[in-house]
Scaffold this motif. Structure first.
Motif, PDB file in Angstrom:
ATOM      1  N   PRO A  49      63.278  56.683  58.131  1.00  0.00           N
ATOM      2  CA  PRO A  49      61.840  56.968  58.027  1.00  0.00           C
ATOM      3  C   PRO A  49      61.032  55.729  57.645  1.00  0.00           C
ATOM      4  N   LEU A  50      59.728  55.863  57.818  1.00  0.00           N
ATOM      5  CA  LEU A  50      58.785  54.824  57.399  1.00  0.00           C
ATOM      6  C   LEU A  50      57.967  55.386  56.236  1.00  0.00           C
ATOM      7  N   PRO A  51      58.415  55.198  55.014  1.00  0.00           N
ATOM      8  CA  PRO A  51      57.722  55.808  53.867  1.00  0.00           C
ATOM      9  C   PRO A  51      56.322  55.253  53.638  1.00  0.00           C
ATOM     10  N   LEU A  52      56.048  54.051  54.157  1.00  0.00           N
ATOM     11  CA  LEU A  52      54.726  53.442  53.972  1.00  0.00           C
ATOM     12  C   LEU A  52      53.878  53.545  55.241  1.00  0.00           C
ATOM     13  N   ALA A  53      54.204  54.496  56.112  1.00  0.00           N
ATOM     14  CA  ALA A  53      53.501  54.627  57.391  1.00  0.00           C
ATOM     15  C   ALA A  53      52.006  54.862  57.205  1.00  0.00           C
ATOM     16  N   ALA A  54      51.621  55.618  56.185  1.00  0.00           N
ATOM     17  CA  ALA A  54      50.202  55.922  55.975  1.00  0.00           C
ATOM     18  C   ALA A  54      49.394  54.654  55.712  1.00  0.00           C
ATOM     19  N   LEU A  55      49.993  53.695  55.013  1.00  0.00           N
ATOM     20  CA  LEU A  55      49.296  52.435  54.751  1.00  0.00           C
ATOM     21  C   LEU A  55      49.129  51.634  56.034  1.00  0.00           C
ATOM     22  N   TRP A  56      50.155  51.612  56.872  1.00  0.00           N
ATOM     23  CA  TRP A  56      50.066  50.911  58.150  1.00  0.00           C
ATOM     24  C   TRP A  56      49.073  51.600  59.090  1.00  0.00           C
ATOM     25  N   GLU A  57      49.004  52.909  59.027  1.00  0.00           N
ATOM     26  CA  GLU A  57      48.029  53.641  59.844  1.00  0.00           C
ATOM     27  C   GLU A  57      46.609  53.185  59.498  1.00  0.00           C
ATOM     28  N   PHE A 112      45.783  50.346  58.112  1.00  0.00           N
ATOM     29  CA  PHE A 112      45.672  48.937  58.477  1.00  0.00           C
ATOM     30  C   PHE A 112      45.357  48.760  59.967  1.00  0.00           C
ATOM     31  N   LEU A 113      45.945  49.578  60.817  1.00  0.00           N
ATOM     32  CA  LEU A 113      45.798  49.427  62.269  1.00  0.00           C
ATOM     33  C   LEU A 113      44.622  50.208  62.847  1.00  0.00           C
ATOM     34  N   LYS A 114      44.042  51.101  62.080  1.00  0.00           N
ATOM     35  CA  LYS A 114      42.986  51.972  62.591  1.00  0.00           C
ATOM     36  C   LYS A 114      41.793  51.162  63.113  1.00  0.00           C
ATOM     37  N   GLY A 115      41.366  51.513  64.329  1.00  0.00           N
ATOM     38  CA  GLY A 115      40.210  50.863  64.934  1.00  0.00           C
ATOM     39  C   GLY A 115      40.522  49.594  65.696  1.00  0.00           C
ATOM     40  N   HIS A 116      41.788  49.237  65.806  1.00  0.00           N
ATOM     41  CA  HIS A 116      42.158  47.990  66.485  1.00  0.00           C
ATOM     42  C   HIS A 116      43.094  48.254  67.668  1.00  0.00           C
ATOM     43  N   GLU A 117      42.933  49.407  68.268  1.00  0.00           N
ATOM     44  CA  GLU A 117      43.750  49.748  69.422  1.00  0.00           C
ATOM     45  C   GLU A 117      43.526  48.732  70.542  1.00  0.00           C
ATOM     46  N   GLY A 118      44.598  48.385  71.217  1.00  0.00           N
ATOM     47  CA  GLY A 118      44.521  47.406  72.292  1.00  0.00           C
ATOM     48  C   GLY A 118      44.833  45.992  71.851  1.00  0.00           C
ATOM     49  N   PRO A 128      51.218  63.382  67.295  1.00  0.00           N
ATOM     50  CA  PRO A 128      50.640  62.638  68.426  1.00  0.00           C
ATOM     51  C   PRO A 128      49.499  61.712  68.032  1.00  0.00           C
ATOM     52  N   SER A 129      48.821  62.007  66.939  1.00  0.00           N
ATOM     53  CA  SER A 129      47.703  61.163  66.509  1.00  0.00           C
ATOM     54  C   SER A 129      48.164  59.891  65.807  1.00  0.00           C
ATOM     55  N   SER A 130      49.440  59.791  65.482  1.00  0.00           N
ATOM     56  CA  SER A 130      49.952  58.644  64.738  1.00  0.00           C
ATOM     57  C   SER A 130      50.184  57.450  65.662  1.00  0.00           C
ATOM     58  N   VAL A 131      49.992  56.248  65.130  1.00  0.00           N
ATOM     59  CA  VAL A 131      50.264  55.027  65.898  1.00  0.00           C
ATOM     60  C   VAL A 131      51.761  54.835  66.100  1.00  0.00           C
ATOM     61  N   PHE A 132      52.578  55.573  65.362  1.00  0.00           N
ATOM     62  CA  PHE A 132      54.031  55.471  65.476  1.00  0.00           C
ATOM     63  C   PHE A 132      54.622  56.529  66.410  1.00  0.00           C
ATOM     64  N   HIS A 133      53.774  57.370  66.973  1.00  0.00           N
ATOM     65  CA  HIS A 133      54.250  58.451  67.838  1.00  0.00           C
ATOM     66  C   HIS A 133      54.910  57.884  69.091  1.00  0.00           C
TER      67      HIS A 133
END
Length: 449
Positions: A191-199, A201-207, A225-230
């Motif tokens: 698992p990625l226990p710190l996934a929420a922090l990375w989410e 960090f990456l929000k709004g920078h798609e592409g 499906p809404s996760s960047v790790f999906h």
């Protein structure tokens, strides 16, 4: 339906007319008609009054004048005349229409052949499409070659994957608008226990980024499906610390990231890593760098040259032996060097064991030999070795304070693009799952996102 006279009856009349008189002929004719009428009415004998005259018979009888008199007057065989009368001449009007149609067909054929020869008009056969069509017809355009894989869980073996990932365009200028991306490659156990922090960090920078996860093969990531790790998990194998299987996992991550032509920089992180700045700062810092950030220093001690095996000659001399951090950042050129290597890999796999810790020596040594001028010779990931031991310190809930992050940044000096800089680390590790909540609490003020 008219009933015809028997052939023998007609013959008798014909013979009689050749030798008899007209009165006798008429009597014989009446007799024959009466007999024939009786036969047609189905009555034997000549007792039926209705059959005494052929005009009163229920079954109409052909006129004797049509059958006998006219032919007899001409002195011809009546049987021949009857047969001849049954055939009709071919209609002249129909023949004229047929000839007109034939003429039009010939004229059309001549005009068509002249047009094809003169103007090159395609024939009907040239425009016929095959009846068989595939289930989907993928357009053979440039987009087909530059589009990243939609499904990361492919069926390629490592040899096939590395071969495919090593393709390099020989023309440096891209014929399309290419936005360079950072590939974040997560080498994890599960698992990625710190996934929420990375989410966050990456929000709004798609592409501008892409994500790849290499967990243990028994682990199946389940992100919404809404996760960047999906659906960002790649085919994986067991990776053991200090062994060549760890380098195999790293090469697997790099190779999968190379399949996306837009990935320009490649950052290897673990599930315990966190970003120390917001996305814009990290993106600009990495993209503007002339060098790749991988530690590669010559350690003359027992944990450096002391791990060298003389059997690695001639590919690797002891003066070329390097040591560095496992967590690196490289550009696309060095990423290709890593996946296409077949020269140094066999040597490290065979002779860098058991206490060699190949993940600390393989990439630093190989890239120093191949492209030393492209290396910054330092890592971007901060760790704390002050507590001693084989592994760096791990930080939990109680460690996450503003003073903690000041210690990471203060007093640091390094070389960035051949100039001195106080920004030396962009990532830090190791952080326990318990650190997530306080990290989310201070991230906006301390980390900038």
């Amino acid at each position: 339906m008219p009933v015809e006279l028997d052939t023998w009856t007609i013959k008798i009349v014909w013979v009689f007319t050749q030798h008899g008189k007209s009165a006798e002929l008429m009597r014989v004719t009446d007799l024959l008609v009466t007999i024939f009428c009786a036969k047609a009415c189905g009555i034997r004998g000549m007792a039926c009054e209705k059959c005494q005259h052929f005009s009163t018979c229920r079954v109409p009888v052909l006129s004797l004048a049509q059958m006998l008199v006219l032919p007899l007057e001409e002195g011809k065989d009546p049987t021949v005349s009857i047969k001849a009368s049954q055939s009709k001449p071919y209609p002249i009007r129909l023949l004229q229409l047929f000839l007109l149609f034939l003429a039009l067909c010939i004229a059309f054929s001549v005009i068509s052949m002249y047009t094809i020869k003169r103007f090159g008009v395609p024939t009907a056969g040239a425009t016929v499409k095959p009846a068989f069509k595939p289930c989907f017809d993928e357009p053979n355009t440039l987009d087909r070659w530059i589009r990243p894989p939609s499904n990361l869980l492919h069926q390629m073996r490592d040899e096939e994957l590395f071969w495919r990932a090593s393709f390099v365009p020989q023309i440096k200028k891209y014929p399309f608008r290419r936005v360079p991306k950072i590939a974040f490659m997560f080498l994890t156990k599960g698992p990625l226990p710190l996934a929420a922090l990375w989410e966050r960090f990456l929000k709004g920078h798609e592409g501008f980024y892409s994500i790849y996860i290499h967990p243990l093969p028994t682990f199946e990531a389940k992100f919404p499906p809404s996760s960047v790790f999906h659906q960002r998990q790649i085919p994986s194998q067991v990776a053991e610390w200090g062994k060549m299987s760890m380098c195999d996992a790293e090469r697997r991550l790099v190779a999968n990231a190379l399949l996306d032509i837009s990935n320009e920089r490649f950052v290897l992180v673990s599930e315990s890593c966190i970003p120390l700045f917001n996305f814009s700062v990290i993106y600009d810092y990495i993209m503007r760098s002339k060098y790749s950030f991988i530690g590669a220093f010559d350690d003359h001690g027992p944990y450096g040259r002391g791990r060298y095996n003389e059997n690695m000659v001639p590919e690797v001399d002891i003066t070329q032996w390097r040591k560095g951090s496992q967590w690196f950042e490289i550009n696309r050129k060095l990423a290709v060097n890593i996946v296409e290597d077949t020269t140094y890999y066999p040597k490290f796999k065979e002779f860098c064991k058991p206490n060699c810790y190949v993940d600390e020596h393989y990439f630093p040594t190989m890239l120093t030999i191949q492209a030393a001028s492209l290396l910054a010779n330092r890592t971007l990931t901060w760790v704390d070795w002050s507590r001693g031991g084989a592994h760096p310190a791990t930080f939990g809930r109680a460690d996450i304070t503003e003073e903690f992050f000041k210690k990471i940044h203060e007093g640091k000096h390094c070389i960035y693009n051949d100039q001195s800089s106080s920004v030396c680390y962009l990532f830090a590790r190791k952080f326990a799952p318990s650190a997530l909540e306080p990290l989310l609490h201070i991230s906006r003020n301390i980390l900038g996102f």
